[in-house]
Design a protein around this motif. Structure first.
Motif, PDB file in Angstrom:
ATOM      1  N   MET A 152       9.383  -9.367   7.338  1.00 57.75           N
ATOM      2  CA  MET A 152      10.578  -8.941   8.055  1.00 57.75           C
ATOM      3  C   MET A 152      10.719  -7.421   8.029  1.00 57.75           C
ATOM      4  SD  MET A 152      14.513 -10.219   7.568  1.00 57.75           S
ATOM      5  CE  MET A 152      14.728  -9.471   5.939  1.00 57.75           C
ATOM      6  N   MET A 153      10.484  -6.807   6.866  1.00 59.40           N
ATOM      7  CA  MET A 153      10.604  -5.353   6.762  1.00 59.40           C
ATOM      8  C   MET A 153       9.489  -4.646   7.522  1.00 59.40           C
ATOM      9  SD  MET A 153      13.352  -4.526   5.176  1.00 59.40           S
ATOM     10  CE  MET A 153      14.011  -5.857   6.188  1.00 59.40           C
ATOM     11  N   SER A 154       8.288  -5.221   7.527  1.00 57.09           N
ATOM     12  CA  SER A 154       7.202  -4.603   8.297  1.00 57.09           C
ATOM     13  C   SER A 154       7.519  -4.662   9.793  1.00 57.09           C
ATOM     14  CB  SER A 154       5.872  -5.307   8.004  1.00 57.09           C
ATOM     15  OG  SER A 154       5.813  -6.596   8.581  1.00 57.09           O
ATOM     16  N   ASN A 155       8.115  -5.763  10.237  1.00 58.91           N
ATOM     17  CA  ASN A 155       8.511  -5.878  11.641  1.00 58.91           C
ATOM     18  C   ASN A 155       9.629  -4.901  11.988  1.00 58.91           C
ATOM     19  OD1 ASN A 155       6.707  -7.900  12.401  1.00 58.91           O
ATOM     20  ND2 ASN A 155       8.085  -9.534  11.751  1.00 58.91           N
ATOM     21  N   LEU A 156      10.540  -4.705  11.045  1.00 55.63           N
ATOM     22  CA  LEU A 156      11.638  -3.765  11.269  1.00 55.63           C
ATOM     23  C   LEU A 156      11.105  -2.343  11.452  1.00 55.63           C
ATOM     24  CD1 LEU A 156      14.704  -3.299  11.399  1.00 55.63           C
ATOM     25  CD2 LEU A 156      14.662  -2.994   8.918  1.00 55.63           C
ATOM     26  N   ILE A 157      10.169  -1.955  10.603  1.00 55.88           N
ATOM     27  CA  ILE A 157       9.553  -0.628  10.722  1.00 55.88           C
ATOM     28  C   ILE A 157       8.848  -0.493  12.076  1.00 55.88           C
ATOM     29  CG2 ILE A 157       7.780   0.929   9.813  1.00 55.88           C
ATOM     30  CD1 ILE A 157       8.376  -0.312   7.028  1.00 55.88           C
ATOM     31  N   TYR A 158       8.090  -1.535  12.448  1.00 56.10           N
ATOM     32  CA  TYR A 158       7.345  -1.485  13.708  1.00 56.10           C
ATOM     33  C   TYR A 158       8.283  -1.407  14.912  1.00 56.10           C
ATOM     34  CZ  TYR A 158       4.435  -2.996  17.599  1.00 56.10           C
ATOM     35  OH  TYR A 158       3.800  -3.074  18.816  1.00 56.10           O
ATOM     36  N   GLU A 159       9.345  -2.211  14.911  1.00 56.08           N
ATOM     37  CA  GLU A 159      10.277  -2.205  16.039  1.00 56.08           C
ATOM     38  C   GLU A 159      10.957  -0.845  16.187  1.00 56.08           C
ATOM     39  OE1 GLU A 159      10.755  -4.435  18.351  1.00 56.08           O
ATOM     40  OE2 GLU A 159       9.285  -5.821  17.462  1.00 56.08           O
ATOM     41  N   SER A 207      -2.376  -6.684   6.717  1.00 53.64           N
ATOM     42  CA  SER A 207      -3.295  -6.862   7.838  1.00 53.64           C
ATOM     43  C   SER A 207      -2.546  -6.944   9.172  1.00 53.64           C
ATOM     44  CB  SER A 207      -4.125  -8.127   7.623  1.00 53.64           C
ATOM     45  OG  SER A 207      -4.982  -8.357   8.719  1.00 53.64           O
ATOM     46  N   GLU A 208      -1.455  -7.699   9.185  1.00 53.90           N
ATOM     47  CA  GLU A 208      -0.682  -7.843  10.423  1.00 53.90           C
ATOM     48  C   GLU A 208       0.003  -6.530  10.815  1.00 53.90           C
ATOM     49  OE1 GLU A 208       1.936 -11.179  10.245  1.00 53.90           O
ATOM     50  OE2 GLU A 208       0.318 -12.621   9.936  1.00 53.90           O
ATOM     51  N   PHE A 209       0.492  -5.790   9.824  1.00 52.31           N
ATOM     52  CA  PHE A 209       1.106  -4.495  10.116  1.00 52.31           C
ATOM     53  C   PHE A 209       0.051  -3.531  10.663  1.00 52.31           C
ATOM     54  CE2 PHE A 209       2.821  -0.277   8.776  1.00 52.31           C
ATOM     55  CZ  PHE A 209       3.993  -0.309   9.518  1.00 52.31           C
ATOM     56  N   ASP A 265      -6.786  -1.608   7.260  1.00 51.07           N
ATOM     57  CA  ASP A 265      -6.153  -2.348   6.164  1.00 51.07           C
ATOM     58  C   ASP A 265      -7.163  -2.596   5.049  1.00 51.07           C
ATOM     59  OD1 ASP A 265      -7.271  -4.254   8.179  1.00 51.07           O
ATOM     60  OD2 ASP A 265      -6.755  -5.718   6.633  1.00 51.07           O
ATOM     61  N   PHE A 266      -6.665  -2.631   3.832  1.00 50.50           N
ATOM     62  CA  PHE A 266      -7.499  -2.768   2.651  1.00 50.50           C
ATOM     63  C   PHE A 266      -6.890  -3.805   1.709  1.00 50.50           C
ATOM     64  CE2 PHE A 266      -7.966   1.428   4.365  1.00 50.50           C
ATOM     65  CZ  PHE A 266      -9.312   1.749   4.228  1.00 50.50           C
ATOM     66  N   SER A 267      -7.698  -4.789   1.329  1.00 53.26           N
ATOM     67  CA  SER A 267      -7.254  -5.774   0.347  1.00 53.26           C
ATOM     68  C   SER A 267      -8.239  -5.908  -0.807  1.00 53.26           C
ATOM     69  CB  SER A 267      -7.056  -7.146   1.006  1.00 53.26           C
ATOM     70  OG  SER A 267      -8.254  -7.588   1.620  1.00 53.26           O
TER      71      SER A 267
END
Length: 257
Positions: free
Chosen positions: A235-242, A136-138, A151-153
């Motif tokens: 952390m990995m989702s933030n890395l992809i976004y950055e 959801s945050e990504f 997003d889908f859960s």
């Protein structure tokens, strides 16, 4: 990225289940300098041959060579983050997980993932149970830079994705355990549509990794609490976004699509 973690990342799928247990055992072993073949053999009830075979599949001729690579990697960590005697155990665990996960990062792989997201017609961010918040945050981050994404859960909604996805679409799967048979089957269906599958999951998620077009791996926490694994997904989702925001053009307020 250190050589030992690159070798684990590249060759993990070649390992048998017993050989993977060997690598997981070594990853979690605190005093690597004192580790002996007999320790692994007695703890896992396996033969020396199994250990040596795991070493060779990771491109190390002997157990001592593999152990030396781990020692070298851990010494580098100590230089960056010296151990503090009064440091809380939970923070120490997070530190170890973070360092190990970062060593698994392949910059070229992240770059390819970003290119897929930029060129996607639609992006479906998936996360179930503990991984739903990460998805959801990504998804919110992607929306903030004007990507078409949802997003889908909910299981019923996730099951619809293969019915509507095409070769122009991308599915991003966040999976804490990486072991979700129903989700794996849905991703296989979507991949039959030539939909790009990107997964962010732990190193032991062999099947999901094999299904995925691209995979970002996190350290396998073993018996540690789930929150630490979820933190690695964040952390990995933030890395992809950055990385992504360094590649997207400046928008003029109009939609990308």
């Amino acid at each position: 990225m250190s050589d030992i973690y690159k070798d684990i990342n590249s060759n993990y799928e070649r390992l048998s289940e017993a050989e993977r247990e060997v690598i997981h055992f070594i990853l979690k072993f605190e005093e690597i300098e004192g580790l002996k073949l007999k320790d692994i053999k007695d703890a896992l009830y396996i033969s020396n041959t199994t250990v040596i075979r795991a070493c060779k599949k990771l491109n190390y001729a002997t157990f001592n060579e593999l152990k030396a690579a781990f020692i070298q990697s851990r010494e580098k960590k100590k230089q960056i983050y010296p151990k503090q005697s009064n440091f809380l155990h939970v923070l120490d665990s997070i530190k170890k997980e973070t360092l190990t996960t970062l060593e698994l990062v392949d910059e070229k792989n992240i770059d390819k993932i970003c290119n897929c997201l930029i060129n996607a017609r639609r992006i479906f961010c998936i996360g179930t149970e503990s991984s739903a918040q990460v998805a959801s945050e990504f998804n919110d981050k992607l929306k903030s830079i004007d990507f078409w994404t949802n997003d889908f859960s909910d299981k019923r909604l996730i099951e619809r994705i293969p019915k509507i996805s095409t070769f122009q679409d991308v599915v991003v799967v966040f999976s804490l355990s990486g072991r979700h048979e129903e989700l794996d089957e849905i991703m296989i269906e979507a991949k039959c549509n030539r939909t790009t599958i990107i997964s962010v999951t732990n190193i032991a998620a062999t099947k999901l990794k094999s299904i995925s077009t691209y995979c970002v791996l996190t350290s396998n926490t073993g018996n540690q609490k789930k929150f630490c694994s979820r933190l690695m997904l964040h952390m990995m989702s933030n890395l992809i976004y950055e990385k992504l925001i360094t590649k997207v053009p400046i928008f003029d307020g109009t939609s990308r699509n």
